[in-house]
Design a protein around this motif. Structure first.
Motif, PDB file in Angstrom:
ATOM      1  N   PRO A  63      31.204  51.400  49.983  1.00  9.43           N
ATOM      2  CA  PRO A  63      30.456  50.529  50.901  1.00  9.43           C
ATOM      3  C   PRO A  63      30.932  49.065  50.872  1.00  9.43           C
ATOM      4  CG  PRO A  63      29.166  50.976  48.954  1.00  9.43           C
ATOM      5  CD  PRO A  63      30.412  51.824  48.846  1.00  9.43           C
ATOM      6  N   PHE A  64      31.952  48.768  50.077  1.00 11.14           N
ATOM      7  CA  PHE A  64      32.476  47.408  49.967  1.00 11.14           C
ATOM      8  C   PHE A  64      33.998  47.475  49.860  1.00 11.14           C
ATOM      9  CE2 PHE A  64      31.266  49.125  45.893  1.00 11.14           C
ATOM     10  CZ  PHE A  64      32.422  48.983  45.145  1.00 11.14           C
ATOM     11  N   SER A  65      34.640  46.349  50.080  1.00 10.96           N
ATOM     12  CA  SER A  65      36.096  46.290  49.981  1.00 10.96           C
ATOM     13  C   SER A  65      36.505  46.135  48.528  1.00 10.96           C
ATOM     14  CB  SER A  65      36.642  45.124  50.800  1.00 10.96           C
ATOM     15  OG  SER A  65      38.030  45.012  50.605  1.00 10.96           O
ATOM     16  N   ILE A  66      37.388  46.990  48.055  1.00 10.82           N
ATOM     17  CA  ILE A  66      37.857  46.908  46.678  1.00 10.82           C
ATOM     18  C   ILE A  66      39.081  45.997  46.559  1.00 10.82           C
ATOM     19  CG2 ILE A  66      39.374  48.904  46.735  1.00 10.82           C
ATOM     20  CD1 ILE A  66      38.322  49.624  43.971  1.00 10.82           C
ATOM     21  N   TRP A  67      39.767  45.740  47.680  1.00  8.15           N
ATOM     22  CA  TRP A  67      40.976  44.921  47.609  1.00  8.15           C
ATOM     23  C   TRP A  67      40.652  43.463  47.304  1.00  8.15           C
ATOM     24  CZ3 TRP A  67      45.847  45.458  46.692  1.00  8.15           C
ATOM     25  CH2 TRP A  67      46.682  44.362  46.860  1.00  8.15           C
ATOM     26  N   ASP A  68      39.807  42.867  48.132  1.00  5.00           N
ATOM     27  CA  ASP A  68      39.484  41.465  47.941  1.00  5.00           C
ATOM     28  C   ASP A  68      38.001  41.354  47.649  1.00  5.00           C
ATOM     29  OD1 ASP A  68      39.799  38.726  47.850  1.00  5.00           O
ATOM     30  OD2 ASP A  68      39.499  38.464  50.000  1.00  5.00           O
ATOM     31  N   PRO A  69      37.589  40.938  46.520  1.00  5.47           N
ATOM     32  CA  PRO A  69      38.262  40.194  45.481  1.00  5.47           C
ATOM     33  C   PRO A  69      38.737  41.031  44.296  1.00  5.47           C
ATOM     34  CG  PRO A  69      35.934  40.001  45.120  1.00  5.47           C
ATOM     35  CD  PRO A  69      36.130  40.887  46.329  1.00  5.47           C
ATOM     36  N   GLY A  70      38.584  42.338  44.315  1.00 10.11           N
ATOM     37  CA  GLY A  70      38.891  43.186  43.163  1.00 10.11           C
ATOM     38  C   GLY A  70      40.348  43.226  42.752  1.00 10.11           C
ATOM     39  N   VAL A  71      41.150  44.001  43.449  1.00  7.76           N
ATOM     40  CA  VAL A  71      42.545  44.212  43.069  1.00  7.76           C
ATOM     41  C   VAL A  71      43.344  42.924  43.215  1.00  7.76           C
ATOM     42  CG1 VAL A  71      44.636  45.527  43.576  1.00  7.76           C
ATOM     43  CG2 VAL A  71      42.413  46.649  43.694  1.00  7.76           C
ATOM     44  N   GLN A  72      43.083  42.171  44.245  1.00  6.73           N
ATOM     45  CA  GLN A  72      43.815  40.927  44.460  1.00  6.73           C
ATOM     46  C   GLN A  72      43.598  39.951  43.306  1.00  6.73           C
ATOM     47  OE1 GLN A  72      43.027  39.044  48.206  1.00  6.73           O
ATOM     48  NE2 GLN A  72      44.438  37.374  47.805  1.00  6.73           N
ATOM     49  N   SER A  73      42.391  39.885  42.797  1.00  3.98           N
ATOM     50  CA  SER A  73      42.109  39.008  41.654  1.00  3.98           C
ATOM     51  C   SER A  73      42.878  39.458  40.425  1.00  3.98           C
ATOM     52  CB  SER A  73      40.617  38.993  41.350  1.00  3.98           C
ATOM     53  OG  SER A  73      39.908  38.420  42.417  1.00  3.98           O
ATOM     54  N   LEU A  74      42.920  40.768  40.185  1.00  2.00           N
ATOM     55  CA  LEU A  74      43.673  41.278  39.040  1.00  2.00           C
ATOM     56  C   LEU A  74      45.155  40.935  39.137  1.00  2.00           C
ATOM     57  CD1 LEU A  74      42.072  44.795  38.525  1.00  2.00           C
ATOM     58  CD2 LEU A  74      41.849  42.798  37.060  1.00  2.00           C
ATOM     59  N   LEU A  75      45.688  40.954  40.353  1.00  3.92           N
ATOM     60  CA  LEU A  75      47.101  40.623  40.539  1.00  3.92           C
ATOM     61  C   LEU A  75      47.381  39.141  40.330  1.00  3.92           C
ATOM     62  CD1 LEU A  75      47.948  42.817  43.647  1.00  3.92           C
ATOM     63  CD2 LEU A  75      48.695  43.190  41.289  1.00  3.92           C
ATOM     64  N   GLU A  76      46.376  38.301  40.456  1.00  4.17           N
ATOM     65  CA  GLU A  76      46.563  36.859  40.308  1.00  4.17           C
ATOM     66  C   GLU A  76      46.270  36.361  38.896  1.00  4.17           C
ATOM     67  OE1 GLU A  76      44.000  35.283  43.317  1.00  4.17           O
ATOM     68  OE2 GLU A  76      45.366  35.820  44.939  1.00  4.17           O
ATOM     69  N   TRP A  77      45.623  37.157  38.055  1.00  5.65           N
ATOM     70  CA  TRP A  77      45.316  36.750  36.691  1.00  5.65           C
ATOM     71  C   TRP A  77      46.569  36.827  35.822  1.00  5.65           C
ATOM     72  CZ3 TRP A  77      40.303  40.044  35.855  1.00  5.65           C
ATOM     73  CH2 TRP A  77      39.258  39.457  36.579  1.00  5.65           C
ATOM     74  N   PRO A  78      46.610  36.065  34.714  1.00  5.99           N
ATOM     75  CA  PRO A  78      47.760  36.115  33.807  1.00  5.99           C
ATOM     76  C   PRO A  78      47.935  37.507  33.192  1.00  5.99           C
ATOM     77  CG  PRO A  78      46.417  34.192  33.365  1.00  5.99           C
ATOM     78  CD  PRO A  78      45.658  35.032  34.342  1.00  5.99           C
ATOM     79  N   PHE A  79      49.150  37.998  33.256  1.00  3.94           N
ATOM     80  CA  PHE A  79      49.462  39.339  32.782  1.00  3.94           C
ATOM     81  C   PHE A  79      49.242  39.466  31.277  1.00  3.94           C
ATOM     82  CE2 PHE A  79      52.987  42.730  32.362  1.00  3.94           C
ATOM     83  CZ  PHE A  79      52.077  43.751  32.508  1.00  3.94           C
ATOM     84  N   ALA A  80      49.589  38.423  30.524  1.00  7.32           N
ATOM     85  CA  ALA A  80      49.413  38.478  29.068  1.00  7.32           C
ATOM     86  C   ALA A  80      47.939  38.604  28.712  1.00  7.32           C
ATOM     87  CB  ALA A  80      50.019  37.241  28.417  1.00  7.32           C
TER      88      ALA A  80
END
Length: 98
Positions: A63-80
């Motif tokens: 019922p909600f978008s998982i891309w923004d802010p979910g996956v997109q936020s994970l891609l923008e956070w520091p990998f370490a």
């Protein structure tokens, strides 16, 4: 088994931090690289297919978008930091299921 997973994620986080530090040492300021940057460097074609695939196949089921802010936020956070968090979760799981 979880302790080995924690060690692998921990070593991965350390390797990413060392890579970021070496990049800063070779001529620049220290900056933590994001998961999306690492993914783009490793296999940019799969990263470019990720958003349409999620929006087409996963989002209609929710019922909600998982891309923004979910996956997109994970891609923008520091990998370490993400690898370090996964290492901590696996370490806690190893302690709980000991």
């Amino acid at each position: 088994m979880f302790i080995w997973i924690a060690r692998i994620f921990g070593l991965g986080a350390l390797a990413v931090l060392i890579s970021d530090g070496l990049a800063a040492f070779s001529g620049g300021s220290f900056r933590l690289t994001a998961l999306g940057e690492w993914w783009f460097w490793a296999h940019k074609d799969s990263l470019q297919v990720l958003q349409p695939a999620i929006e087409r196949h996963v989002d209609p089921l929710l019922p909600f978008s998982i891309w923004d802010p979910g996956v997109q936020s994970l891609l923008e956070w520091p990998f370490a930091a993400e690898l370090g968090a996964l290492a901590a979760i696996a370490w806690i799981a190893a302690r709980v299921f000991r």
